[in-house]
Design a protein around this motif. Structure first.
Motif, mmCIF file in Angstrom:
data_model
loop_
_atom_site.group_PDB
_atom_site.id
_atom_site.type_symbol
_atom_site.label_atom_id
_atom_site.label_comp_id
_atom_site.label_asym_id
_atom_site.label_seq_id
_atom_site.Cartn_x
_atom_site.Cartn_y
_atom_site.Cartn_z
ATOM 1 N N LEU A 111 3.237 0.935 5.530
ATOM 2 C CA LEU A 111 3.788 0.750 6.873
ATOM 3 C C LEU A 111 3.269 1.797 7.849
ATOM 4 O O LEU A 111 2.994 1.479 9.007
ATOM 5 C CB LEU A 111 5.314 0.744 6.822
ATOM 6 C CG LEU A 111 5.916 -0.449 6.082
ATOM 7 C CD1 LEU A 111 7.434 -0.333 6.029
ATOM 8 C CD2 LEU A 111 5.496 -1.764 6.695
ATOM 9 N N ARG A 112 3.098 3.011 7.397
ATOM 10 C CA ARG A 112 2.532 4.044 8.273
ATOM 11 C C ARG A 112 1.111 3.686 8.691
ATOM 12 O O ARG A 112 0.698 3.943 9.819
ATOM 13 C CB ARG A 112 2.544 5.399 7.578
ATOM 14 C CG ARG A 112 3.886 6.053 7.602
ATOM 15 C CD ARG A 112 3.839 7.448 7.032
ATOM 16 N NE ARG A 112 5.155 8.034 7.125
ATOM 17 C CZ ARG A 112 5.639 8.936 6.303
ATOM 18 N NH1 ARG A 112 4.881 9.395 5.317
ATOM 19 N NH2 ARG A 112 6.840 9.412 6.448
ATOM 20 N N SER A 113 0.354 3.122 7.784
ATOM 21 C CA SER A 113 -1.021 2.770 8.127
ATOM 22 C C SER A 113 -1.092 1.565 9.065
ATOM 23 O O SER A 113 -2.117 1.331 9.689
ATOM 24 C CB SER A 113 -1.848 2.522 6.863
ATOM 25 O OG SER A 113 -1.342 1.427 6.148
ATOM 26 N N LEU A 114 0.013 0.825 9.176
ATOM 27 C CA LEU A 114 0.043 -0.339 10.065
ATOM 28 C C LEU A 114 0.567 -0.008 11.469
ATOM 29 O O LEU A 114 0.527 -0.857 12.343
ATOM 30 C CB LEU A 114 0.890 -1.456 9.453
ATOM 31 C CG LEU A 114 0.264 -2.148 8.255
ATOM 32 C CD1 LEU A 114 1.233 -3.131 7.633
ATOM 33 C CD2 LEU A 114 -1.022 -2.840 8.647
ATOM 34 N N ALA B 76 7.575 4.892 -1.842
ATOM 35 C CA ALA B 76 6.429 5.682 -1.379
ATOM 36 C C ALA B 76 5.264 4.785 -0.976
ATOM 37 O O ALA B 76 4.624 5.024 0.054
ATOM 38 C CB ALA B 76 5.991 6.669 -2.465
ATOM 39 N N GLN B 77 4.993 3.760 -1.759
ATOM 40 C CA GLN B 77 3.893 2.842 -1.434
ATOM 41 C C GLN B 77 4.199 2.056 -0.165
ATOM 42 O O GLN B 77 3.328 1.885 0.692
ATOM 43 C CB GLN B 77 3.635 1.887 -2.593
ATOM 44 C CG GLN B 77 3.023 2.541 -3.801
ATOM 45 C CD GLN B 77 2.868 1.560 -4.960
ATOM 46 O OE1 GLN B 77 3.452 0.479 -4.971
ATOM 47 N NE2 GLN B 77 2.086 1.956 -5.943
ATOM 48 N N ILE B 78 5.413 1.569 -0.059
ATOM 49 C CA ILE B 78 5.797 0.797 1.125
ATOM 50 C C ILE B 78 5.704 1.672 2.371
ATOM 51 O O ILE B 78 5.180 1.257 3.403
ATOM 52 C CB ILE B 78 7.208 0.204 0.957
ATOM 53 C CG1 ILE B 78 7.185 -0.863 -0.143
ATOM 54 C CG2 ILE B 78 7.728 -0.382 2.268
ATOM 55 C CD1 ILE B 78 8.551 -1.301 -0.617
ATOM 56 N N THR B 79 6.182 2.906 2.279
ATOM 57 C CA THR B 79 6.103 3.829 3.410
ATOM 58 C C THR B 79 4.655 4.086 3.809
ATOM 59 O O THR B 79 4.311 4.061 4.995
ATOM 60 C CB THR B 79 6.809 5.155 3.076
ATOM 61 O OG1 THR B 79 8.189 4.882 2.802
ATOM 62 C CG2 THR B 79 6.704 6.143 4.223
ATOM 63 N N THR C 174 1.651 -5.911 -2.548
ATOM 64 C CA THR C 174 1.572 -5.202 -3.826
ATOM 65 C C THR C 174 2.318 -3.870 -3.818
ATOM 66 O O THR C 174 2.431 -3.235 -4.867
ATOM 67 C CB THR C 174 0.098 -4.940 -4.209
ATOM 68 O OG1 THR C 174 -0.516 -4.120 -3.213
ATOM 69 C CG2 THR C 174 -0.672 -6.256 -4.339
ATOM 70 N N ALA C 175 2.819 -3.448 -2.670
ATOM 71 C CA ALA C 175 3.586 -2.205 -2.599
ATOM 72 C C ALA C 175 4.890 -2.409 -3.370
ATOM 73 O O ALA C 175 5.650 -3.331 -3.086
ATOM 74 C CB ALA C 175 3.861 -1.833 -1.149
#
Length: 68
Positions: free
Chosen positions: A59-62, A53-56, A48-49
């Motif tokens: 990915l940072r949380s992963l 900004a959402q994708i970043t 849903t990203a």
């Protein structure tokens, strides 16, 4: 030039299915870890990203998944 070297690899249904299987395995291995709910939420947010900004953020949380 061989078929394998004609370009960058791309993702598709097989890639997504494998990522899902590995995410499930990760969750089973780390079922008692206190940060697992946040990691699970990040995996669920990937499709849903919709912008950079959402994708970043997702990915940072992963990152912990790749370091575990």
């Amino acid at each position: 030039m061989s078929e394998e070297s004609k370009g960058a690899p791309c993702t598709g249904p097989e890639h997504v299915a494998e990522a899902g299987r590995r995410a499930q395995q990760f969750a089973l291995r780390h079922a008692r870890h206190p940060k697992l709910p946040a990691i699970t939420a990040a995996f669920e947010a990937v499709p849903t990203a919709s912008d950079g900004a959402q994708i970043t953020a997702v990915l940072r949380s992963l990152v912990p998944v790749y370091c575990a």
